[in-house]
Scaffold this motif. Structure first.
Motif, PDB file in Angstrom:
ATOM      1  N   VAL A 120       0.851  -1.183   0.000  1.00 32.05           N
ATOM      2  CA  VAL A 120       0.000   0.000   0.000  1.00 32.05           C
ATOM      3  C   VAL A 120       0.891   1.238   0.000  1.00 32.05           C
ATOM      4  O   VAL A 120       1.788   1.375   0.834  1.00 32.05           O
ATOM      5  N   VAL A 121       0.644   2.129  -0.953  1.00 35.06           N
ATOM      6  CA  VAL A 121       1.441   3.345  -1.091  1.00 35.06           C
ATOM      7  C   VAL A 121       0.508   4.546  -1.017  1.00 35.06           C
ATOM      8  O   VAL A 121      -0.506   4.604  -1.721  1.00 35.06           O
ATOM      9  N   GLN A 122       0.856   5.491  -0.160  1.00 32.85           N
ATOM     10  CA  GLN A 122       0.082   6.721  -0.056  1.00 32.85           C
ATOM     11  C   GLN A 122       0.706   7.776  -0.957  1.00 32.85           C
ATOM     12  O   GLN A 122       1.872   8.154  -0.782  1.00 32.85           O
ATOM     13  N   ALA A 123      -0.038   8.247  -1.926  1.00 33.75           N
ATOM     14  CA  ALA A 123       0.502   9.221  -2.875  1.00 33.75           C
ATOM     15  C   ALA A 123      -0.646   9.881  -3.629  1.00 33.75           C
ATOM     16  O   ALA A 123      -1.787   9.416  -3.594  1.00 33.75           O
ATOM     17  N   ASP A 124      -0.309  10.963  -4.305  1.00 34.10           N
ATOM     18  CA  ASP A 124      -1.246  11.688  -5.167  1.00 34.10           C
ATOM     19  C   ASP A 124      -0.785  11.488  -6.602  1.00 34.10           C
ATOM     20  O   ASP A 124       0.395  11.716  -6.917  1.00 34.10           O
ATOM     21  N   VAL A 125      -1.679  11.088  -7.482  1.00 30.18           N
ATOM     22  CA  VAL A 125      -1.266  10.768  -8.858  1.00 30.18           C
ATOM     23  C   VAL A 125      -0.800  11.998  -9.621  1.00 30.18           C
ATOM     24  O   VAL A 125      -0.155  11.869 -10.666  1.00 30.18           O
ATOM     25  N   THR A 126      -1.100  13.203  -9.123  1.00 25.15           N
ATOM     26  CA  THR A 126      -0.626  14.386  -9.824  1.00 25.15           C
ATOM     27  C   THR A 126       0.830  14.716  -9.501  1.00 25.15           C
ATOM     28  O   THR A 126       1.413  15.616 -10.118  1.00 25.15           O
ATOM     29  N   ASP A 127       1.427  13.989  -8.548  1.00 22.01           N
ATOM     30  CA  ASP A 127       2.860  14.122  -8.267  1.00 22.01           C
ATOM     31  C   ASP A 127       3.596  13.178  -9.214  1.00 22.01           C
ATOM     32  O   ASP A 127       3.860  12.028  -8.905  1.00 22.01           O
ATOM     33  N   LYS A 141       6.644  12.880 -10.478  1.00 23.57           N
ATOM     34  CA  LYS A 141       7.943  12.307 -10.136  1.00 23.57           C
ATOM     35  C   LYS A 141       7.791  11.143  -9.161  1.00 23.57           C
ATOM     36  O   LYS A 141       8.406  10.078  -9.345  1.00 23.57           O
ATOM     37  N   GLN A 142       6.983  11.341  -8.122  1.00 24.30           N
ATOM     38  CA  GLN A 142       6.763  10.257  -7.163  1.00 24.30           C
ATOM     39  C   GLN A 142       6.057   9.085  -7.837  1.00 24.30           C
ATOM     40  O   GLN A 142       6.405   7.918  -7.605  1.00 24.30           O
ATOM     41  N   LEU A 143       5.092   9.400  -8.695  1.00 22.15           N
ATOM     42  CA  LEU A 143       4.344   8.353  -9.378  1.00 22.15           C
ATOM     43  C   LEU A 143       5.264   7.533 -10.277  1.00 22.15           C
ATOM     44  O   LEU A 143       5.153   6.300 -10.338  1.00 22.15           O
ATOM     45  N   ALA A 146       2.555  10.611 -18.305  1.00 26.61           N
ATOM     46  CA  ALA A 146       3.939  11.065 -18.217  1.00 26.61           C
ATOM     47  C   ALA A 146       4.767  10.144 -17.334  1.00 26.61           C
ATOM     48  O   ALA A 146       5.908   9.785 -17.668  1.00 26.61           O
ATOM     49  N   ALA A 147       4.201   9.737 -16.196  1.00 27.10           N
ATOM     50  CA  ALA A 147       4.921   8.847 -15.279  1.00 27.10           C
ATOM     51  C   ALA A 147       5.168   7.488 -15.910  1.00 27.10           C
ATOM     52  O   ALA A 147       6.246   6.895 -15.732  1.00 27.10           O
ATOM     53  N   MET A 148       4.200   6.981 -16.659  1.00 27.18           N
ATOM     54  CA  MET A 148       4.389   5.693 -17.326  1.00 27.18           C
ATOM     55  C   MET A 148       5.481   5.786 -18.378  1.00 27.18           C
ATOM     56  O   MET A 148       6.305   4.875 -18.511  1.00 27.18           O
TER      57      MET A 148
END
Length: 219
Positions: free
Chosen positions: A55-62, A64-66, A94-96
């Motif tokens: 489980v990863v807590q993140a925002d898809v609009t970030d 670089k983190q994504l 972009a992340a993909m």
């Protein structure tokens, strides 16, 4: 079958059904399952004790983190929502690209192409309004990408304990007005099991013989 799968918006109603169906395969046919959410506590009703579930807590609009999270993934399944859905799609694409992941399953909505004829099409447009615009914006982003995508455009959700659906493809009039969440989840799991299927397709999904001016509970 993919080895490593990432689910974006894993606390969504469809995504949770997908997770429950995939859990018995984790560590076997699927090596790792990563669930991305903004609010991990919303997954409390799932048994995520398997060490190969992350489980990863993140925002898809970030972006670089994504991209870091996506590195090493085989497939991304996006179950996202919001007024900024177009921006979310841009970040995901972009992340993909940055992480060299190509397979994407994206949940869209019926009506994004104006493909629903008659009274139901008018009702759906009126009910969804700006939400439909957001889904349409995201759909354009995904289709303009170079990814191996599948877009899924469900009718209105209901919670019957059934898997019963038919598909239409882009360019065909949309059929039906409703579909069970279990049916949509079954299609997603099928694509995770067989990731070489429906690449580049945008499919509408609905329960057969549910045509009408609106879903039956609105009539």
């Amino acid at each position: 079958m993919v080895k490593n799968a990432l689910i974006l918006g894993a606390n969504g109603s469809i995504a949770k059904i997908v997770v429950k169906q995939l859990l018995p395969q984790i560590g076997g046919q699927i090596t790792n399952l990563t669930l991305l959410v903004r609010h991990p506590e919303r997954l409390a009703d799932l048994d995520l004790s398997n060490p190969n579930v992350h489980v990863v807590q993140a925002d898809v609009t970030d972006t670089k983190q994504l991209a870091r999270i996506m590195t090493g993934q085989s497939l991304v399944y996006a179950n996202l929502y919001g007024a900024n859905l177009g921006a979310q799609a841009q970040s995901v694409v972009a992340a993909m690209c940055q992480s060299h992941v190509t397979r994407l399953v994206w949940i869209s909505a019926n009506g994004v192409y104006g493909e629903i004829p008659g009274a139901y099409g008018r009702w759906n447009q009126a009910m969804l309004g700006d939400t439909l615009t957001a889904y349409a914006d995201a759909t354009k982003v995904v289709e303009a990408s170079q990814l191996d995508y599948t877009l899924i455009r469900p009718a209105w959700f209901q919670d019957e304990d059934e898997i019963d659906y038919e598909l239409t493809v882009k360019g065909q009039p949309f059929k039906g007005t409703e579909v069970s969440r279990k049916s949509v989840a079954a299609l997603v799991v099928k694509l995770i099991d067989q990731p070489d299927q429906m690449i580049g397709d945008s499919v509408g999904i609905s329960k057969p013989n549910t045509d009408g001016p609106a879903p039956r509970w609105y009539r």
